[in-house]
Design a protein around this motif. Structure first.
Motif, PDB file in Angstrom:
ATOM      1  N   ILE A 276       0.857  -1.181   0.000  1.00  0.00           N
ATOM      2  CA  ILE A 276       0.000   0.000   0.000  1.00  0.00           C
ATOM      3  C   ILE A 276       0.893   1.232   0.000  1.00  0.00           C
ATOM      4  O   ILE A 276       1.655   1.456   0.955  1.00  0.00           O
ATOM      5  N   LYS A 277       0.792   2.014  -1.047  1.00  0.00           N
ATOM      6  CA  LYS A 277       1.583   3.239  -1.154  1.00  0.00           C
ATOM      7  C   LYS A 277       0.818   4.390  -0.514  1.00  0.00           C
ATOM      8  O   LYS A 277      -0.382   4.542  -0.712  1.00  0.00           O
ATOM      9  N   THR A 278       1.520   5.208   0.266  1.00  0.00           N
ATOM     10  CA  THR A 278       0.937   6.405   0.865  1.00  0.00           C
ATOM     11  C   THR A 278       1.828   7.601   0.539  1.00  0.00           C
ATOM     12  O   THR A 278       2.860   7.460  -0.125  1.00  0.00           O
ATOM     13  N   ALA A 279       1.446   8.767   1.041  1.00  0.00           N
ATOM     14  CA  ALA A 279       2.232   9.979   0.770  1.00  0.00           C
ATOM     15  C   ALA A 279       3.618   9.909   1.384  1.00  0.00           C
ATOM     16  O   ALA A 279       4.548  10.568   0.907  1.00  0.00           O
ATOM     17  N   ASN A 280       3.778   9.091   2.430  1.00  0.00           N
ATOM     18  CA  ASN A 280       5.060   9.051   3.141  1.00  0.00           C
ATOM     19  C   ASN A 280       5.755   7.695   3.091  1.00  0.00           C
ATOM     20  O   ASN A 280       6.613   7.417   3.924  1.00  0.00           O
ATOM     21  N   GLY A 281       5.392   6.841   2.121  1.00  0.00           N
ATOM     22  CA  GLY A 281       6.095   5.573   2.025  1.00  0.00           C
ATOM     23  C   GLY A 281       5.204   4.430   1.590  1.00  0.00           C
ATOM     24  O   GLY A 281       4.109   4.634   1.058  1.00  0.00           O
ATOM     25  N   VAL A 282       5.690   3.210   1.842  1.00  0.00           N
ATOM     26  CA  VAL A 282       5.002   2.004   1.396  1.00  0.00           C
ATOM     27  C   VAL A 282       4.899   1.012   2.548  1.00  0.00           C
ATOM     28  O   VAL A 282       5.864   0.793   3.291  1.00  0.00           O
ATOM     29  N   ALA A 283       3.716   0.413   2.680  1.00  0.00           N
ATOM     30  CA  ALA A 283       3.502  -0.635   3.680  1.00  0.00           C
ATOM     31  C   ALA A 283       3.477  -1.982   2.978  1.00  0.00           C
ATOM     32  O   ALA A 283       2.771  -2.163   1.989  1.00  0.00           O
ATOM     33  N   GLY A 284       4.244  -2.935   3.488  1.00  0.00           N
ATOM     34  CA  GLY A 284       4.248  -4.287   2.981  1.00  0.00           C
ATOM     35  C   GLY A 284       3.489  -5.187   3.939  1.00  0.00           C
ATOM     36  O   GLY A 284       3.897  -5.356   5.101  1.00  0.00           O
ATOM     37  N   VAL A 285       2.383  -5.752   3.488  1.00  0.00           N
ATOM     38  CA  VAL A 285       1.474  -6.512   4.355  1.00  0.00           C
ATOM     39  C   VAL A 285       1.622  -8.003   4.082  1.00  0.00           C
ATOM     40  O   VAL A 285       1.688  -8.422   2.927  1.00  0.00           O
TER      41      VAL A 285
ATOM     42  N   GLY B   2      12.057  12.930   0.294  1.00  0.00           N
ATOM     43  CA  GLY B   2      12.918  12.244  -0.665  1.00  0.00           C
ATOM     44  C   GLY B   2      13.933  11.309  -0.035  1.00  0.00           C
ATOM     45  O   GLY B   2      14.718  10.670  -0.738  1.00  0.00           O
ATOM     46  N   VAL B   3      13.946  11.208   1.294  1.00  0.00           N
ATOM     47  CA  VAL B   3      14.897  10.336   1.991  1.00  0.00           C
ATOM     48  C   VAL B   3      14.161   9.094   2.486  1.00  0.00           C
ATOM     49  O   VAL B   3      13.198   9.191   3.263  1.00  0.00           O
ATOM     50  N   ALA B   4      14.616   7.917   2.051  1.00  0.00           N
ATOM     51  CA  ALA B   4      13.977   6.653   2.429  1.00  0.00           C
ATOM     52  C   ALA B   4      14.566   6.115   3.720  1.00  0.00           C
ATOM     53  O   ALA B   4      15.774   6.183   3.945  1.00  0.00           O
ATOM     54  N   SER B   5      13.698   5.609   4.577  1.00  0.00           N
ATOM     55  CA  SER B   5      14.145   4.995   5.831  1.00  0.00           C
ATOM     56  C   SER B   5      14.392   3.511   5.620  1.00  0.00           C
ATOM     57  O   SER B   5      14.007   2.936   4.611  1.00  0.00           O
ATOM     58  N   GLU B   6      15.021   2.891   6.617  1.00  0.00           N
ATOM     59  CA  GLU B   6      15.169   1.446   6.599  1.00  0.00           C
ATOM     60  C   GLU B   6      13.803   0.807   6.858  1.00  0.00           C
ATOM     61  O   GLU B   6      12.939   1.418   7.487  1.00  0.00           O
ATOM     62  N   PRO B   7      13.577  -0.409   6.360  1.00  0.00           N
ATOM     63  CA  PRO B   7      12.296  -1.087   6.643  1.00  0.00           C
ATOM     64  C   PRO B   7      12.035  -1.147   8.136  1.00  0.00           C
ATOM     65  O   PRO B   7      12.934  -1.422   8.928  1.00  0.00           O
ATOM     66  N   PHE B   8      10.798  -0.868   8.516  1.00  0.00           N
ATOM     67  CA  PHE B   8      10.424  -0.752   9.919  1.00  0.00           C
ATOM     68  C   PHE B   8       9.299  -1.733  10.204  1.00  0.00           C
ATOM     69  O   PHE B   8       8.260  -1.691   9.555  1.00  0.00           O
TER      70      PHE B   8
ATOM     71  N   GLN C  15       0.455  -2.535  17.737  1.00  0.00           N
ATOM     72  CA  GLN C  15       1.277  -1.338  17.647  1.00  0.00           C
ATOM     73  C   GLN C  15       0.760  -0.371  16.574  1.00  0.00           C
ATOM     74  O   GLN C  15       0.068  -0.777  15.636  1.00  0.00           O
ATOM     75  N   THR C  16       1.128   0.898  16.746  1.00  0.00           N
ATOM     76  CA  THR C  16       0.836   1.942  15.776  1.00  0.00           C
ATOM     77  C   THR C  16       2.147   2.640  15.429  1.00  0.00           C
ATOM     78  O   THR C  16       2.959   2.908  16.322  1.00  0.00           O
ATOM     79  N   VAL C  17       2.364   2.933  14.162  1.00  0.00           N
ATOM     80  CA  VAL C  17       3.570   3.650  13.773  1.00  0.00           C
ATOM     81  C   VAL C  17       3.185   4.959  13.095  1.00  0.00           C
ATOM     82  O   VAL C  17       2.243   5.021  12.316  1.00  0.00           O
ATOM     83  N   TYR C  18       3.936   6.019  13.447  1.00  0.00           N
ATOM     84  CA  TYR C  18       3.759   7.332  12.832  1.00  0.00           C
ATOM     85  C   TYR C  18       5.011   7.645  12.025  1.00  0.00           C
ATOM     86  O   TYR C  18       6.128   7.386  12.485  1.00  0.00           O
ATOM     87  N   PRO C  19       4.879   8.213  10.815  1.00  0.00           N
ATOM     88  CA  PRO C  19       6.051   8.477   9.983  1.00  0.00           C
ATOM     89  C   PRO C  19       6.955   9.542  10.590  1.00  0.00           C
ATOM     90  O   PRO C  19       6.505  10.345  11.423  1.00  0.00           O
ATOM     91  N   PRO C  20       8.228   9.560  10.199  1.00  0.00           N
ATOM     92  CA  PRO C  20       9.127  10.622  10.662  1.00  0.00           C
ATOM     93  C   PRO C  20       8.579  11.994  10.262  1.00  0.00           C
ATOM     94  O   PRO C  20       7.919  12.134   9.237  1.00  0.00           O
ATOM     95  N   THR C  21       8.867  12.989  11.068  1.00  0.00           N
ATOM     96  CA  THR C  21       8.418  14.347  10.752  1.00  0.00           C
ATOM     97  C   THR C  21       9.453  15.126   9.954  1.00  0.00           C
ATOM     98  O   THR C  21       9.138  16.185   9.410  1.00  0.00           O
ATOM     99  N   THR C  22      10.690  14.597   9.865  1.00  0.00           N
ATOM    100  CA  THR C  22      11.755  15.242   9.100  1.00  0.00           C
ATOM    101  C   THR C  22      12.466  14.208   8.243  1.00  0.00           C
ATOM    102  O   THR C  22      12.470  13.013   8.577  1.00  0.00           O
ATOM    103  N   PRO C  23      13.069  14.613   7.120  1.00  0.00           N
ATOM    104  CA  PRO C  23      13.816  13.672   6.278  1.00  0.00           C
ATOM    105  C   PRO C  23      14.913  12.966   7.073  1.00  0.00           C
ATOM    106  O   PRO C  23      15.688  13.603   7.794  1.00  0.00           O
ATOM    107  N   GLY C  24      14.942  11.646   6.969  1.00  0.00           N
ATOM    108  CA  GLY C  24      15.932  10.868   7.688  1.00  0.00           C
ATOM    109  C   GLY C  24      15.608  10.653   9.152  1.00  0.00           C
ATOM    110  O   GLY C  24      16.380  10.030   9.884  1.00  0.00           O
ATOM    111  N   GLY C  25      14.451  11.146   9.603  1.00  0.00           N
ATOM    112  CA  GLY C  25      14.068  10.989  11.000  1.00  0.00           C
ATOM    113  C   GLY C  25      13.638   9.577  11.326  1.00  0.00           C
ATOM    114  O   GLY C  25      13.515   8.714  10.448  1.00  0.00           O
ATOM    115  N   VAL C  26      13.382   9.333  12.594  1.00  0.00           N
ATOM    116  CA  VAL C  26      13.006   7.996  13.065  1.00  0.00           C
ATOM    117  C   VAL C  26      11.492   7.938  13.253  1.00  0.00           C
ATOM    118  O   VAL C  26      10.908   8.847  13.852  1.00  0.00           O
TER     119      VAL C  26
END
Length: 255
Positions: free
Chosen positions: A140-149, A177-183, A189-200
């Motif tokens: 599932i693609k979203t504005a801030n990345g991709v979820a693999g289900v 434009g900065v991709a994170s490592e797979p999380f 659990q609930t996950v919220y995307p990073p608020t800054t490029p390269g954030g956690v």
């Protein structure tokens, strides 16, 4: 000698034609093995529309959609889909837009290898995905990345906020434009995307009834999302659980 040379040329040409024939035959078998999946509309609440390469209009119960189609729901509408081989059930929340980028499969039964790719550009959706065969992909693609289900009951918002009720989801966020490592997001659990490029990413427990009524609603809004409509609160116990899975009468295929 001249006849021998001519024969050699004819033999070489024959071998070349035979090679082309067998390559084309192999490709035909491969193509024949991949079948187009279906998304069947099983329930609609409120107003919802669809758009495909050839037409658009009001969505109807029993309608079959394939790759390339998109669905939009109104402010008080929801749509239930049966993805059949490609991932079981899916509910599109109110005021949402989702496109079916890819929907195909190879094989049958529990061994079927599926490719399901959805693009959630607005709102939210939740789904129930059966255990997938090894090489299958459900993304599932979203504005801030991709979820693999994989074998999961989940809810996801268009900004990437993801709730996992059962199973697990692999998230790969892309912010600025900065991709994170797979999380990895596990059940509960609930996950919220990073608020800054390269954030956690921020990881927390699945929202409870009280969270959704107060602090968590504000947190989701502050991060650019919408409050999910896929959390079901029991009127008798007050406990928060996944929204009851929709029934899909008739299964796949024509209404």
């Amino acid at each position: 000698m001249k006849h021998s040379g001519t024969f050699s040329k004819l033999a070489a040409l024959g071998l070349a034609l035979a090679a082309v024939f067998f390559i084309n035959s192999a490709q035909a078998v491969t193509n024949a093995g991949t079948q187009q999946g279906q998304a069947k509309v099983t329930k609609i609440t409120g107003n919802a529309t669809y758009r495909s390469a050839s037409q658009s209009g009001d969505l109807k119960v029993g309608q079959i959609l394939t790759a390339g189609a998109s669905i939009s729901t109104g402010p008080a509408a929801t749509v239930d889909l049966s993805l059949c081989v490609n991932g079981q059930s899916l509910t599109i929340s109110s005021d949402s837009t989702v496109a079916i980028d890819q929907l195909d499969f190879t094989g049958t039964g529990d061994e079927a290898v599926i490719n399901t790719r959805l693009n959630l550009t607005k709102g939210g959706l939740n789904g129930n995905v059966k255990k997938l065969a090894g090489n299958s992909k459900y993304e599932i693609k979203t504005a801030n990345g991709v979820a693999g289900v994989r074998g999961t009951t989940y809810a996801i918002l268009s900004n990437g906020v993801t709730h996992v009720f059962r199973g697990a989801v692999y998230m790969r966020f892309v912010v600025g434009g900065v991709a994170s490592e797979p999380f990895l997001v596990l059940a509960g659990q609930t996950v919220y995307p990073p608020t800054t490029p390269g954030g956690v990413p921020t990881l927390g427990p699945r929202p409870s009834e009280m969270d959704l009524r107060t602090a968590d609603r504000e947190k989701i809004r502050d991060r650019g999302g919408v409050v999910p409509t896929v959390i079901y609160v029991s009127p008798t116990t007050g406990t928060s659980t996944p929204e009851p899975e929709p029934e899909h009468p008739g299964g796949c295929g024509p209404a």
